[in-house]
Every structure is written in structure tokens, then in C-alpha cells.
Design an enzyme around this catalytic site. Structure first.
Site, PDB file in Angstrom:
ATOM      1  N   PRO A  90       0.816  -1.219   0.000  1.00  0.00           N
ATOM      2  CA  PRO A  90       0.000   0.000   0.000  1.00  0.00           C
ATOM      3  C   PRO A  90       0.848   1.266   0.000  1.00  0.00           C
ATOM      4  O   PRO A  90       0.338   2.360  -0.202  1.00  0.00           O
ATOM      5  CB  PRO A  90      -0.841  -0.113   1.272  1.00  0.00           C
ATOM      6  N   GLU A 117       2.109  -7.543   8.931  1.00  0.00           N
ATOM      7  CA  GLU A 117       2.261  -6.101   9.172  1.00  0.00           C
ATOM      8  C   GLU A 117       3.121  -5.425   8.117  1.00  0.00           C
ATOM      9  O   GLU A 117       3.151  -4.222   7.995  1.00  0.00           O
ATOM     10  CB  GLU A 117       2.879  -5.852  10.556  1.00  0.00           C
ATOM     11  N   ARG A 155      -3.566  -7.998 -20.693  1.00  0.00           N
ATOM     12  CA  ARG A 155      -4.461  -7.641 -21.811  1.00  0.00           C
ATOM     13  C   ARG A 155      -3.856  -6.605 -22.745  1.00  0.00           C
ATOM     14  O   ARG A 155      -4.346  -6.397 -23.840  1.00  0.00           O
ATOM     15  CB  ARG A 155      -5.847  -7.255 -21.301  1.00  0.00           C
ATOM     16  N   ASP A 170     -10.662   1.733 -24.609  1.00  0.00           N
ATOM     17  CA  ASP A 170     -10.824   1.459 -23.177  1.00  0.00           C
ATOM     18  C   ASP A 170     -10.853   2.751 -22.374  1.00  0.00           C
ATOM     19  O   ASP A 170     -10.143   3.690 -22.711  1.00  0.00           O
ATOM     20  CB  ASP A 170      -9.606   0.679 -22.644  1.00  0.00           C
TER      21      ASP A 170
HETATM   22  N1  ADE Z   1      -0.946  -5.095  -0.008  1.00  0.00           N
HETATM   23  C1  ADE Z   1      -1.831  -4.695   0.913  1.00  0.00           C
HETATM   24  N2  ADE Z   1      -2.576  -3.681   0.467  1.00  0.00           N
HETATM   25  C2  ADE Z   1      -2.135  -3.401  -0.797  1.00  0.00           C
HETATM   26  C3  ADE Z   1      -2.494  -2.453  -1.778  1.00  0.00           C
HETATM   27  N3  ADE Z   1      -3.450  -1.552  -1.576  1.00  0.00           N
HETATM   28  N4  ADE Z   1      -1.826  -2.482  -2.956  1.00  0.00           N
HETATM   29  C4  ADE Z   1      -0.841  -3.369  -3.166  1.00  0.00           C
HETATM   30  N5  ADE Z   1      -0.452  -4.288  -2.260  1.00  0.00           N
HETATM   31  C5  ADE Z   1      -1.096  -4.314  -1.089  1.00  0.00           C
END
Ligand code: ADE
Length: 246
Positions: A90, A117, A155, A170
């Protein structure tokens, strides 16, 4: 294209990659996806992949050794050159259609799925060459994110989709959302297909579609419109259309 995915839950990939476009691309030999279990690169009895965070705190952190060893072993099997090693996290750069287009020409990709974590920082610092997030939310692991990246990239690989035309129209390809699509019947429950689409006038149809795409983007995603390539006339037309609606 060869895609190596390192993860803790390999079984998660079996169904999504055995359907639709990804399966067809695999069957045709255009892409080769190899899933690796990070646990196979541990040496202790319990096949330990995680440990407590240094400095304390909740949760567990993925250890660096199995991930480094997995990447190095896989790189030895394939080409020794530089390949993108992407950590799904994230904290990564946001995955967009532009990022998918950037990755599509690569002959090899390696994706590392994090869990718990987090992943020991040394993986990010000394092993990964890129970090990707699929959105501002936290998944339980990188596996689902890897599936999203693979689907969007595959794709775009030449030869995977039947018609290159459908790629060009697209949503997001030209920075705009796609225009509304209709198929038969011409009227359904009293709702008709816009007459211009049945007119056979290709010039009019293109113009209508372009305007609908612009209007739809202006209404739903004004943030995208700021970056889209539009003519001065089109920008003027947007402000007129939006002020007429108010
Ligand atoms: N792992 C946990 N959340 C994630 C996300 N939003 N994007 C990529 N990998 C992740």
C-alpha cells in the site's frame, strides 16, 4: 512475457489465472506465469517466513532471507539481466493504466506479495526495483493486488486481445472514461439506443462518442479531465455544456 509471482498463498491464483483472457494468453504461449511459494525458500522445520518487529509493536514482519533467496534463485533460472522486481504494497506508487502500459512491453516481471504487518525494509531498499499499490486501502496481502496488476498488464500485451481497437477505446487509455456502449435490442423496456448510433454515419458516431466520453469524465472524474489531451474547442464546449446543465 514471463511473470514470476512470489507469495505465501499460491493456491489463491489458481482460479483467476485459469479463466478468460489470462488463461487464453497462457494457452497461446504469449505469457507464462510461474507462482512460487516463499516458504519453499526457508530452511527451518517450521518453514518460518515471519518474525516479531524489531523495536516491538503488534503483528509480524516478513523476514528478508526467504524473499532474497527466492528472487536470486529464480533470477538464476531465467535471464541474468535486470528485470523489474515489483513489491506489492500500500506504500507503492499508485497503479494506473499508464503504469500497466509501461509494464506491458517487459519480457519478464517479478512480483513480490507482502503479508502481515509488512515486509522487512531491506527487501524494499535492496531487492525491489519498484513498489506498486493498487489503491488507498489495505488488503490482507499482496496476492489480490498481483492479480489486478497481471490482469491489467496481460491484456495490453500484443496478440492477447483479439482486436487492438478495443484497447484504444478502453476507459483511461486516452485519459478519459469510455463513452456509453449499447447493443441490441434497439429498444428495451421502452429505453432506446441513441439514434445516432443506428444512423450509420461514422463521422457523427465518432463525434458523439468523443463528446460523451468527455462529458462523462467531466461529471464523474473531473480530476482526470485536467490531465486529458483536449482541444481548445473541446474545453470550451465542456464549460458550455456544464453551465447549461446547472
Ligand atoms: N498489499 C496490501 N494492500 C495493498 C495495496 N493496496 N496495494 C498493493 N499491495 C497491497
Amino acid at each position: 512475457m514471463r511473470i514470476d509471482i512470489l507469495c505465501l498463498f499460491p493456491d489463491m491464483f489458481s482460479s483467476p489465472f485459469e479463466q478468460s483472457i489470462v488463461k487464453r494468453a497462457k494457452d497461446r504461449g504469449i505469457i507464462n506465469i510461474v507462482i512460487h511459494n516463499i516458504r519453499d525458500y526457508t530452511y527451518d522445520k517450521h518453514r518460518t517466513v515471519d518474525d516479531y518487529p524489531c523495536g516491538g509493536g503488534p503483528g509480524m514482519v516478513l523476514k528478508p532471507e526467504p524473499i532474497f533467496e527466492a528472487v536470486e534463485a529464480i533470477k538464476e533460472q531465467i535471464s541474468p539481466g535486470e528485470i523489474p522486481i515489483i513489491l506489492l504494497t500500500p506504500q507503492g506508487r499508485l497503479f494506473t493504466q499508464q503504469v500497466a502500459q509501461e509494464l506491458a512491453p517487459c519480457s519478464q516481471l517479478m512480483l513480490i506479495c507482502g503479508h502481515y504487518e509488512g515486509v522487512d525494509e531491506r527487501v524494499r531498499e535492496y531487492l525491489a526495483t519498484d513498489e506498486i499499490s493498487i489503491g488507498d486501502y489495505v488488503l490482507s496481502g499482496g496476492e489480490l493486488a498481483a492479480m489486478v496488476v497481471v490482469d491489467a498488464v496481460v491484456r495490453l500485451v500484443p496478440g492477447v486481445l483479439g482486436s487492438q481497437m478495443s484497447l484504444n477505446t478502453d476507459s483511461h487509455t486516452d485519459g478519459l472514461l469510455e463513452y456509453p456502449q449499447y447493443t441490441r435490442p434497439k429498444a428495451y423496456r421502452g429505453w432506446s439506443v441513441p439514434s445516432v448510433l443506428l444512423s450509420g454515419n461514422h463521422g457523427e458516431i465518432s463525434l458523439w462518442r468523443r463528446r460523451e466520453a468527455i462529458l462523462r469524465t467531466a461529471e464523474r472524474r473531473p480530476d482526470l479531465l485536467r490531465k486529458a489531451i483536449l482541444s481548445t474547442e473541446e474545453r470550451k464546449w465542456i464549460s458550455e455544456s456544464l453551465s447549461n446543465q446547472r
